[in-house]
Design a protein around this motif. Structure first.
Motif, PDB file in Angstrom:
ATOM      1  N   ALA A 242       0.832  -1.211   0.000  1.00  0.00           N
ATOM      2  CA  ALA A 242       0.000   0.000   0.000  1.00  0.00           C
ATOM      3  C   ALA A 242       0.861   1.254   0.000  1.00  0.00           C
ATOM      4  N   ALA A 243       1.944   1.241   0.767  1.00  0.00           N
ATOM      5  CA  ALA A 243       2.842   2.396   0.802  1.00  0.00           C
ATOM      6  C   ALA A 243       3.518   2.600  -0.541  1.00  0.00           C
ATOM      7  N   ALA A 244       3.930   1.504  -1.173  1.00  0.00           N
ATOM      8  CA  ALA A 244       4.566   1.600  -2.491  1.00  0.00           C
ATOM      9  C   ALA A 244       3.594   2.150  -3.519  1.00  0.00           C
ATOM     10  N   ALA A 245       2.349   1.721  -3.446  1.00  0.00           N
ATOM     11  CA  ALA A 245       1.344   2.210  -4.391  1.00  0.00           C
ATOM     12  C   ALA A 245       1.151   3.714  -4.235  1.00  0.00           C
ATOM     13  N   ALA A 246       1.098   4.196  -2.996  1.00  0.00           N
ATOM     14  CA  ALA A 246       0.919   5.629  -2.757  1.00  0.00           C
ATOM     15  C   ALA A 246       2.146   6.416  -3.215  1.00  0.00           C
ATOM     16  N   TRP A 247       3.325   5.905  -2.890  1.00  0.00           N
ATOM     17  CA  TRP A 247       4.584   6.570  -3.283  1.00  0.00           C
ATOM     18  C   TRP A 247       4.694   6.646  -4.801  1.00  0.00           C
ATOM     19  N   ASN A 248       4.489   5.528  -5.460  1.00  0.00           N
ATOM     20  CA  ASN A 248       4.676   5.474  -6.909  1.00  0.00           C
ATOM     21  C   ASN A 248       3.579   6.213  -7.663  1.00  0.00           C
ATOM     22  N   ARG A 249       2.372   6.221  -7.109  1.00  0.00           N
ATOM     23  CA  ARG A 249       1.313   6.980  -7.769  1.00  0.00           C
ATOM     24  C   ARG A 249       1.668   8.464  -7.793  1.00  0.00           C
ATOM     25  N   TRP A 250       2.187   8.975  -6.676  1.00  0.00           N
ATOM     26  CA  TRP A 250       2.555  10.391  -6.648  1.00  0.00           C
ATOM     27  C   TRP A 250       3.603  10.691  -7.716  1.00  0.00           C
ATOM     28  N   GLU A 251       4.605   9.855  -7.833  1.00  0.00           N
ATOM     29  CA  GLU A 251       5.606  10.088  -8.878  1.00  0.00           C
ATOM     30  C   GLU A 251       4.985   9.935 -10.260  1.00  0.00           C
ATOM     31  N   GLY A 252       4.118   8.950 -10.414  1.00  0.00           N
ATOM     32  CA  GLY A 252       3.481   8.738 -11.711  1.00  0.00           C
ATOM     33  C   GLY A 252       2.686   9.939 -12.167  1.00  0.00           C
ATOM     34  N   VAL A 253       2.047  10.621 -11.232  1.00  0.00           N
ATOM     35  CA  VAL A 253       1.298  11.832 -11.568  1.00  0.00           C
ATOM     36  C   VAL A 253       2.235  12.924 -12.066  1.00  0.00           C
ATOM     37  N   THR A 254       3.386  13.089 -11.414  1.00  0.00           N
ATOM     38  CA  THR A 254       4.285  14.189 -11.765  1.00  0.00           C
ATOM     39  C   THR A 254       5.013  13.961 -13.078  1.00  0.00           C
ATOM     40  N   VAL A 255       5.139  12.717 -13.523  1.00  0.00           N
ATOM     41  CA  VAL A 255       5.894  12.467 -14.762  1.00  0.00           C
ATOM     42  C   VAL A 255       5.025  12.514 -16.011  1.00  0.00           C
ATOM     43  N   THR A 256       3.712  12.534 -15.857  1.00  0.00           N
ATOM     44  CA  THR A 256       2.836  12.535 -17.022  1.00  0.00           C
ATOM     45  C   THR A 256       2.324  13.939 -17.291  1.00  0.00           C
ATOM     46  N   LEU A 257       2.575  14.432 -18.506  1.00  0.00           N
ATOM     47  CA  LEU A 257       2.141  15.781 -18.869  1.00  0.00           C
ATOM     48  C   LEU A 257       0.620  15.873 -18.923  1.00  0.00           C
ATOM     49  N   LEU A 258       0.002  14.890 -19.561  1.00  0.00           N
ATOM     50  CA  LEU A 258      -1.450  14.778 -19.610  1.00  0.00           C
ATOM     51  C   LEU A 258      -1.846  13.504 -18.870  1.00  0.00           C
ATOM     52  N   PRO A 259      -3.068  13.431 -18.364  1.00  0.00           N
ATOM     53  CA  PRO A 259      -3.465  12.249 -17.593  1.00  0.00           C
ATOM     54  C   PRO A 259      -3.262  10.946 -18.363  1.00  0.00           C
ATOM     55  N   GLU A 260      -2.504  10.038 -17.789  1.00  0.00           N
ATOM     56  CA  GLU A 260      -2.253   8.730 -18.381  1.00  0.00           C
ATOM     57  C   GLU A 260      -2.457   7.692 -17.286  1.00  0.00           C
ATOM     58  N   GLU A 261      -3.696   7.331 -17.047  1.00  0.00           N
ATOM     59  CA  GLU A 261      -4.015   6.469 -15.920  1.00  0.00           C
ATOM     60  C   GLU A 261      -3.338   5.109 -16.041  1.00  0.00           C
ATOM     61  N   ASP A 262      -3.178   4.594 -17.263  1.00  0.00           N
ATOM     62  CA  ASP A 262      -2.503   3.303 -17.423  1.00  0.00           C
ATOM     63  C   ASP A 262      -1.062   3.388 -16.938  1.00  0.00           C
ATOM     64  N   THR A 263      -0.359   4.464 -17.297  1.00  0.00           N
ATOM     65  CA  THR A 263       1.023   4.638 -16.859  1.00  0.00           C
ATOM     66  C   THR A 263       1.088   4.771 -15.349  1.00  0.00           C
ATOM     67  N   ILE A 264       0.212   5.606 -14.789  1.00  0.00           N
ATOM     68  CA  ILE A 264       0.211   5.830 -13.341  1.00  0.00           C
ATOM     69  C   ILE A 264      -0.101   4.538 -12.589  1.00  0.00           C
ATOM     70  N   SER A 265      -1.094   3.802 -13.062  1.00  0.00           N
ATOM     71  CA  SER A 265      -1.489   2.567 -12.385  1.00  0.00           C
ATOM     72  C   SER A 265      -0.384   1.522 -12.457  1.00  0.00           C
ATOM     73  N   HIS A 266       0.289   1.432 -13.606  1.00  0.00           N
ATOM     74  CA  HIS A 266       1.386   0.469 -13.740  1.00  0.00           C
ATOM     75  C   HIS A 266       2.509   0.801 -12.757  1.00  0.00           C
ATOM     76  N   MET A 267       2.841   2.078 -12.645  1.00  0.00           N
ATOM     77  CA  MET A 267       3.883   2.468 -11.700  1.00  0.00           C
ATOM     78  C   MET A 267       3.474   2.160 -10.265  1.00  0.00           C
ATOM     79  N   ALA A 268       2.197   2.383  -9.948  1.00  0.00           N
ATOM     80  CA  ALA A 268       1.734   2.209  -8.573  1.00  0.00           C
ATOM     81  C   ALA A 268       1.615   0.749  -8.170  1.00  0.00           C
ATOM     82  N   ASP A 269       1.175  -0.097  -9.098  1.00  0.00           N
ATOM     83  CA  ASP A 269       0.796  -1.461  -8.714  1.00  0.00           C
ATOM     84  C   ASP A 269       1.553  -2.560  -9.458  1.00  0.00           C
ATOM     85  N   GLY A 270       2.542  -2.193 -10.271  1.00  0.00           N
ATOM     86  CA  GLY A 270       3.288  -3.199 -11.016  1.00  0.00           C
ATOM     87  C   GLY A 270       4.066  -4.126 -10.097  1.00  0.00           C
TER      88      GLY A 270
END
Length: 320
Positions: free
Chosen positions: A196-224
């Motif tokens: 759960a902590a990794a998902a929260a940490w990685n989701r935050w980074e995933g949000v900052t690296v995507t210029l436009l919303p890319e939920e697939d990219t964010i979700s993969h980073m959070a839960d891969g």
């Protein structure tokens, strides 16, 4: 013109792979793509902790380059997986030299983005005689101001709802030091707490690296499958200032004199904002800084891809 932008080269498989024992109990996965004996290059992935991906091989003309990609300590296919022991910037710099010697290259082009740019600069300032050229993206110098941007104040003002979720995952009495609070959660004995902590940490980074919303990219980073390892390694580096002295990569930029370089930097990069690329340009004046007006952080964005592919082509002598 955007319609003239270059795209990635076609998908390619490695022509050779292996594991290299580098000491301290670590074994590094490596792969080679392109044409054996062509222009040598080394690719440095981001994170810290992300590992290499097949798409990253495609930033080079395979007929003109012989590229080594590798998973850094604790990452991807390297072993021991997710290990923080003897895992620092300078261990990885030493690993790069062992990989270069393994390949038999006298010099090579060094190519890295985000955390990969940090490693590229650390390596080039340690071994400038081994670097023929550099191609960098999303400059990250490991300074406190950059860590604060991501983990204290800065990106928080652009994504307030995501920031509140990131902070809210930590007990209120621990929110004044998120790096330490997340370290404890990522090391918790309960695997569900770690996940759960990794998902929260990685989701935050995933949000900052995507210029436009890319939920697939964010979700993969959070839960891969590598999510916990990525978060643990990144937290480890951030808590230790990336094992750099404050301002070290700017102070030692004079060691880059004579090394041709290109920086491709997204104007709207919310993970590694343009200030660091600009600061580096001031102390490495011969570098070609290209700020992409509609670019963010990821190499897959059209303007960023265009700049990177053109840069690798240029250093291989290929005309645009």
């Amino acid at each position: 013109m955007t319609q003239d932008r270059r795209t990635l080269y076609p998908e390619i498989e490695p022509y050779e792979t292996g594991m290299l024992e580098v000491g301290d109990g670590h074994s590094i996965y490596w792969e080679k793509v392109g044409t054996p004996g062509a222009k040598p290059a080394v690719f440095l992935h981001g994170g810290p902790g992300a590992g290499c991906s097949p798409g990253q091989r495609r930033q080079f003309d395979p007929e003109l380059y012989d590229v080594l990609l590798f998973d850094q300590r604790g990452c991807g296919r390297s072993t021991p997986f997710a290990s923080l022991a003897d895992n620092t910037t300078w261990h990885i710099v030493r690993d790069m030299e062992k990989l270069r010697e393994m390949c038999g290259h006298d010099r090579w082009l060094v190519f890295g983005g985000s955390w990969g740019s940090t490693l590229s600069l650390s390596y080039a300032q340690t071994h400038p005689e081994r670097v023929s050229e550099m191609v960098l993206r999303g400059i990250f110098l490991g300074r406190q101001i950059e860590l604060d941007w991501l983990c204290t104040y800065g990106a928080s003002e652009l994504y307030p709802e995501e920031w509140d979720a990131f902070v809210g995952h930590v007990d209120e009495d621990r929110q004044d030091d998120l790096l330490e609070a997340y370290r404890d959660l990522l090391d918790d004995a309960d695997p569900e707490v770690r996940k759960a902590a990794a998902a929260a940490w990685n989701r935050w980074e995933g949000v900052t690296v995507t210029l436009l919303p890319e939920e697939d990219t964010i979700s993969h980073m959070a839960d891969g499958e590598n999510a916990v390892a990525t978060a643990r390694i990144e937290n480890h580096y951030f808590r230790n200032g990336c094992f750099l002295e404050e301002g070290q990569l700017l102070d030692d930029a004079h060691k880059l004199a004579g090394i041709p370089g290109v920086i491709v930097q997204g104007r709207h990069d919310c993970c590694t904002p343009p200030r660091s690329a600009w600061d580096l340009k001031q102390v490495w004046p011969q570098v070609d800084l290209q700020i992409v007006p509609d670019g963010g952080h990821l190499y897959t964005e059209p303007g960023i891809t265009d700049g990177l592919v053109r840069a690798s082509d240029r250093f291989a002598g290929k005309q645009a």
